[in-house]
Design an enzyme around this catalytic site. Structure first.
Site, PDB file in Angstrom:
ATOM      1  CD  GLU A 116      -2.866  -1.209   2.362  1.00 47.77           C
ATOM      2  OE1 GLU A 116      -3.863  -1.936   2.289  1.00 47.77           O
ATOM      3  OE2 GLU A 116      -2.595  -0.539   3.367  1.00 47.77           O
ATOM      4  CG  HIS A 239      -9.029   5.737   2.143  1.00 51.52           C
ATOM      5  ND1 HIS A 239      -9.016   5.562   0.779  1.00 51.52           N
ATOM      6  CD2 HIS A 239      -8.379   4.670   2.672  1.00 51.52           C
ATOM      7  CE1 HIS A 239      -8.389   4.423   0.501  1.00 51.52           C
ATOM      8  NE2 HIS A 239      -7.985   3.865   1.627  1.00 51.52           N
ATOM      9  NE  ARG A 286      -4.464   5.078   3.516  1.00 45.06           N
ATOM     10  CZ  ARG A 286      -5.048   4.213   4.316  1.00 45.06           C
ATOM     11  NH1 ARG A 286      -5.532   4.617   5.472  1.00 45.06           N
ATOM     12  NH2 ARG A 286      -5.128   2.940   3.989  1.00 45.06           N
ATOM     13  CG  HIS A 347      -9.951   6.045   6.205  1.00 44.45           C
ATOM     14  ND1 HIS A 347     -10.916   5.071   6.020  1.00 44.45           N
ATOM     15  CD2 HIS A 347      -8.767   5.384   6.319  1.00 44.45           C
ATOM     16  CE1 HIS A 347     -10.342   3.873   6.020  1.00 44.45           C
ATOM     17  NE2 HIS A 347      -9.046   4.025   6.215  1.00 44.45           N
ATOM     18  NE  ARG A 382      -4.788   4.820   9.563  1.00 46.72           N
ATOM     19  CZ  ARG A 382      -5.254   3.887   8.728  1.00 46.72           C
ATOM     20  NH1 ARG A 382      -4.740   2.673   8.753  1.00 46.72           N
ATOM     21  NH2 ARG A 382      -6.212   4.161   7.897  1.00 46.72           N
TER      22      ARG A 382
END
Length: 530
Positions: A116, A239, A286, A347, A382
């Site tokens: 990811e 997100h 992100r 998110h 994060r």
């Protein structure tokens, strides 16, 4: 008045992990887990991607995972916490497997590893695209085998019970919580020498979110009202790729693992655009991807951009993302040949209730773990799939501390032995829904992906007015679960806005156009030509 040895608020991976470990270690002690809706309903359930764990030491390393986490956190991570969590990951993964959690494996039986955004290597342990749901179901099955755990659904924690402790540190002591039983419309006092908040995040503060309707910041608001320290609330992670549907809340998450598998982001003209914003393209962190998408939407006066999976081999696509495939097909999008409309959605909260390495809050006998806590792992942003990992590690640390002190902690004896029945059912539900919608619109406009000082001050003024109004309502209205949720949402919204105004530097998930920034001008002004 119910008594228990350990009271846990929340039935996600953090809360259930603590409950299982306490129940196994102390078979003659009682553990109560309360949750607002059905027990399986939690933020964990909606986690699609997986758990970040270094397991391939040939192509990966703990040092790389630490570096990736620190980089994503934009300089605000606690290095000691990051190192501790990442080194603990393999042991916590083994425990989940021992509890009955399945993960995808290759034909030889080895764990399959996904990738990811923000990760240098493939290190995401997953189960198709429903990892969180799979974990939730397995842990709930484990709970059923432990008779000293009582799981109470349709119970809403509304405030913590505290008393002033006669201690050298002068700490306030938590003695349990007031709980609204939705089946009896009765507020009950749950007394416990140990209370654990594992209540998830705050996504419902925003108009578009991947979080379930229960994610209204309850644990954070309760802890704050009780005097616990709460920090880093300004760092709200959006997100980048929620399935665009203006009329749906919560939104359906299109996992970052899809981009990790090679999907492209395209604008309304069909052009790949991410490399104009960051060298890592679609696999940038992100916060970068979300701001880039927001900018493209603004430039083109649109509603979404598009995720292109059409070049990914069909078998690979369907094997890895069957749930996403089925969901998109249900609304007429065949991801084998059609582009998926996506837009950013609230998110994950990177801040929350301050805790130490043992999950202890600033209140005596109160712990917090999972998304409602601020551990120091995430910093300003994060890293993908670090959240389930954080929850398992801090739940374990929480258990170890409870194990050490449970027999020594004395519960208060001064509290009255009666429950308080509500005089009826709710306030005007239409009015509450309208206020919730106003709050979501306010936060989305003025405390979302890109903020300004003027917008934040306006939002704070409005939130202060609503706060006064709802406090007056407490005196004159019949109360309901929706009223308590709205009260908690206002508390959390104020914390986000106030701490945004106190932040003097753009970091990670926090971006204020009025602050100096090293970001490209188009990310600040919304135009690549500006």
């Amino acid at each position: 008045m119910p008594h228990t040895d350990v009271l846990i608020v929340g039935s996600g991976i953090a809360g259930l992990s603590v409950a299982i470990k306490v129940a196994q270690r102390f078979p003659h002690r009682k553990c109560i887990v309360i949750t607002k809706q059905e027990s399986v309903e939690s933020n964990t359930r909606y986690a699609q991607g997986g758990i970040a764990v270094v397991s391939d030491l040939i192509h990966d390393s703990f040092e790389d995972h630490i570096e990736d986490t620190m980089k994503a956190g934009d300089g605000l991570c606690d290095p000691a916490v990051v190192k501790h969590v990442i080194l603990q990951a393999p042991a916590r993964l083994r425990e989940l497997i021992e509890m009955g959690v399945d993960f995808d494996r290759d034909p030889s039986g080895d764990l399959m590893l996904g990738r990811e955004g923000g990760h240098k290597a493939n290190r995401i342990i997953h189960f198709q695209d429903v990892t969180g749901l799979n974990i939730s179901k397995a842990l709930l099955e484990k709970v059923k085998t432990l008779p000293n755990i009582t799981l109470l659904s349709h119970h809403v924690a509304i405030d913590l019970i505290t008393e002033e402790a006669v201690l050298p540190e002068g700490k306030v002591t938590c003695c349990g919580a007031y709980v609204l039983n939705l089946e009896t419309d009765c507020i009950e006092k749950y007394i416990a020498p140990v209370t654990v908040l594992a209540t998830g995040g705050i996504g419902q503060l925003y108009r578009t979110t991947t979080n379930p309707v229960i994610a209204t910041g309850d644990g954070i608001a309760m802890a704050y009202r009780a005097g616990a320290k709460v920090s880093n609330m300004e760092f709200v992670q959006f997100h980048p790729t929620a399935l665009f549907d203006a009329n749906t809340n919560p939104g359906f998450l299109i996992s970052e693992a899809v981009r990790g598998q090679g999907a492209y982001l395209r604008n309304i003209a069909g052009e790949r655009f991410m490399f104009q914003y960051h060298a890592d393209g679609e696999l940038a962190c992100r916060d970068v991807v979300s701001r880039a998408i927001a900018t493209e939407i603004l430039i083109n006066n649109g509603h979404s951009v598009f995720l292109d999976c059409t070049h990914i081999p069909e078998e690979e696509l369907l094997n890895h993302f069957p749930n996403i495939y089925r969901k998109c097909l249900s609304i007429g999008i065949d991801i084998k040949q059609d582009l998926i409309p996506v837009a950013p959605a609230a998110h994950y909260l990177c801040g929350g209730i301050d805790v130490d390495l043992q999950s202890r809050t600033s209140l005596q006998n109160l712990y917090a773990c999972g998304e409602c806590s601020n551990t120091g792992l995430h910093g300003a942003n994060r890293l993908a799939s670090n959240s389930l990992l954080e929850a398992t590690v801090f739940a374990h640390n929480c258990f170890l501390d409870i194990e050490k002190y449970l027999d020594q902690i004395a519960v208060s004896s001064w509290l009255p032995e009666s429950a308080t029945e509500l005089p009826g059912i709710s306030v005007n539900s239409a009015g509450l829904f309208e206020k919730k919608t106003f709050l979501q619109n306010l936060m989305s406009e003025y405390a979302g992906i890109v903020r300004t000082n003027k917008g934040l001050h306006y939002a704070l003024q409005q939130l202060n007015a609503w706060d006064r109004e709802i406090q007056e309502g407490e005196k004159s209205f019949i109360l309901s679960a929706s009223w308590y949720e709205l009260r908690n949402m206002i508390v959390c919204a104020k914390l986000i806005v106030e701490q945004s105004l106190g932040q003097k530097q753009n970091k990670g998930g926090f971006f204020n156009k009025d602050l100096e920034s090293d970001q490209p001008a188009y990310l600040v002004e919304g135009s690549k030509s500006s």
